[in-house]
Write an enzyme that holds these catalytic residues in place. Structure first.
Site, mmCIF file in Angstrom:
data_model
loop_
_atom_site.group_PDB
_atom_site.id
_atom_site.type_symbol
_atom_site.label_atom_id
_atom_site.label_comp_id
_atom_site.label_asym_id
_atom_site.label_seq_id
_atom_site.Cartn_x
_atom_site.Cartn_y
_atom_site.Cartn_z
ATOM 1 N N LYS A 192 -0.831 62.620 14.898
ATOM 2 C CA LYS A 192 -1.439 62.413 13.583
ATOM 3 C C LYS A 192 -0.401 62.901 12.573
ATOM 4 O O LYS A 192 -0.651 63.786 11.741
ATOM 5 C CB LYS A 192 -2.769 63.180 13.485
ATOM 6 C CG LYS A 192 -3.596 62.867 12.255
ATOM 7 C CD LYS A 192 -4.240 61.487 12.273
ATOM 8 C CE LYS A 192 -4.917 61.209 10.934
ATOM 9 N NZ LYS A 192 -5.438 59.825 10.831
ATOM 10 N N ASP A 248 -7.910 64.782 25.436
ATOM 11 C CA ASP A 248 -9.291 64.971 25.890
ATOM 12 C C ASP A 248 -10.136 63.789 25.430
ATOM 13 O O ASP A 248 -10.881 63.186 26.215
ATOM 14 C CB ASP A 248 -9.837 66.278 25.305
ATOM 15 C CG ASP A 248 -11.286 66.527 25.696
ATOM 16 O OD1 ASP A 248 -11.604 66.359 26.885
ATOM 17 O OD2 ASP A 248 -12.083 66.876 24.806
HETATM 18 C C1 IPM Z 1 -11.948 67.786 30.290
HETATM 19 C C2 IPM Z 1 -13.171 68.517 29.812
HETATM 20 C C3 IPM Z 1 -12.754 69.949 29.453
HETATM 21 C C4 IPM Z 1 -11.763 69.870 28.311
HETATM 22 C C5 IPM Z 1 -13.913 70.896 29.109
HETATM 23 C C6 IPM Z 1 -14.961 70.939 30.202
HETATM 24 C C7 IPM Z 1 -13.418 72.279 28.795
HETATM 25 O O1 IPM Z 1 -13.755 67.851 28.753
HETATM 26 O O2 IPM Z 1 -11.341 68.233 31.279
HETATM 27 O O3 IPM Z 1 -11.625 66.757 29.693
HETATM 28 O O4 IPM Z 1 -12.143 69.796 27.144
HETATM 29 O O5 IPM Z 1 -10.566 69.895 28.591
HETATM 30 MG MG MG Z 2 -12.902 65.946 28.341
#
Ligand code: IPM
Ligand code: MG
Length: 360
Positions: A192, A248
């Site tokens: 970004k 994520d």
């Molecule tokens: C992932 C999950 C995790 C993250 C959570 C459960 C902490 O969403 O592995 O993508 O945010 O990394």
């Molecule tokens: Mg995730």
């Protein structure tokens, strides 16, 4: 030499799906394809309930002493009221940080048999094969300062910090470029940079590091556009490299292109090749204990473990072929069910993969 594996099943559907993945590992062990020793550990809400800590010291120590960790899932509504430092997710984040697992590989591959299971048109997703390389131990997930404080006015202020050093960016870019060299030699770096200085630097480092990989075609997208492109024309992507939080979000989005988040494995690697392997989906508390969860993402995570940490690429391929074969047979868990297929539960799906494995 026998390799050591730590298994941490965690919460929700974690124990059910890990049990099926273990059957696959045991089948390979039984036919002499691999030599492993397995230890079990506690993580997440299960560890909090048993030991008051989502990442007990023994679990971290056992993980450090292992060649690879197989993880199910963590979290659930039961533990949501806890302070953030005690929540199940802290166990997972602590393992990632504690082992230095900075490189998270999240392949999004569409099995041709599941082209109809995606919410996108088959022609948009058929043949899809993307590798998302997500930075996993830095960025806003770990940056300081962080927390919630109460101002003198009585109003609360919440703070998280997006921070990357050049070396953190460089090493994740190198991982992405190395992987791309073995695939389509195309990398899209997602940032970004129009708004966030930290990712403006990310882009500069991505470009500078790419000088060592003249064959790589490097492109850049802002994350909002990348999200749009993923659902508009996902096949334009080969390898994507991005920050912890953008990765994520984009990896959940990419998962849906393949029909179900229940199909996608992941590998998280450190500089020594030690790795943690887990499905990218969560603990799915709504279906936990009902025997309906899809174990294939966890089984495919075992394949990644064999390939990246246990030096057994042949066994990895056998698992991947076995998964493809059970899909050919028309077996489907509820999440990937479509007309004319046979719906099966978690255990039946695991058994079918083991049976297919034994045929090869
Ligand atoms: C992932 C999950 C995790 C993250 C959570 C459960 C902490 O969403 O592995 O993508 O945010 O990394
Ligand atoms: Mg995730």
């Amino acid at each position: 030499m026998s390799k050591k594996i730590l298994v941490v099943a965690g919460d929700g559907i974690g124990p059910e799906i890990v049990a099926e993945a273990m059957k696959v590992l045991q089948a390979l062990q039984a036919d002499g394809s691999i030599a492993i020793s397995v230890e079990e550990g506690l993580i997440g809400g299960a560890a909090y309930d048993a030991a008051g800590d989502p990442l007990p010291a023994e679990t971290l120590a056992a993980a450090k002493a292992s060649d690879a960790v197989l993880l199910g899932a963590v979290g659930g509504p039961k533990w949501e009221p806890l302070h953030i430092s005690k929540r199940p997710e802290k166990g997972l984040l602590g393992l990632r940080a504690g082992l230095g697992l900075f490189a998270n590989l999240r392949p999004a591959i569409l099995y041709p048999q599941l082209a109809d299971a995606s919410t996108l048109k088959p022609e948009v997703v058929s043949g899809l094969d993307i590798m998302i390389v997500r930075e996993l131990t830095g960025g806003i997930y770990f940056g300081q300062p962080r927390g919630i404080e109460t101002l003198p006015s009585g109003e609360r202020k919440g703070v998280n910090t997006l921070v990357y050093t050049e070396s953190e960016v460089e090493r994740i870019c190198r991982v992405a470029y190395e992987i791309a060299m073995k695939r389509g030699k195309k990398v899209c770096s997602v940032d970004k940079a129009n708004v966030l200085e930290c990712t403006e630097m990310w882009r500069e480092v991505a470009i500078k590091t790419a000088a060592d990989y003249p064959e790589i075609a490097l492109s850049h997208l802002y994350v909002d556009n990348a999200a749009m492109q993923l659902v508009r024309a996902p096949k334009q992507f080969d390898v994507m490299v991005t920050t912890n939080m953008f990765g994520d979000i984009l990896s959940d989005c990419a998962a849906m292109l393949t029909g179900s988040i229940g199909m996608l494995p992941s590998a998280s690697l450190n500089a020594d090749g030690q790795g943690m392997y887990e499905p990218i989906h969560g603990s799915a508390p709504d279906i936990a204990g009902r025997g309906v969860a899809n174990p294939l993402a966890t089984i495919l995570s075992v394949a990644m473990m064999l390939r990246y940490s246990l030096d057994a690429p042949g066994a990895a391929e056998r698992i991947e072929k076995a998964v493809s074969q059970v899909l050919d047979q028309g077996l489907r868990t509820a999440d990937i069910m479509s007309a004319g297929m046979r719906q099966v539960g978690t255990v039946e799906m695991g058994d079918a993969v083991v049976a297919a494995l034994n045929e090869h």
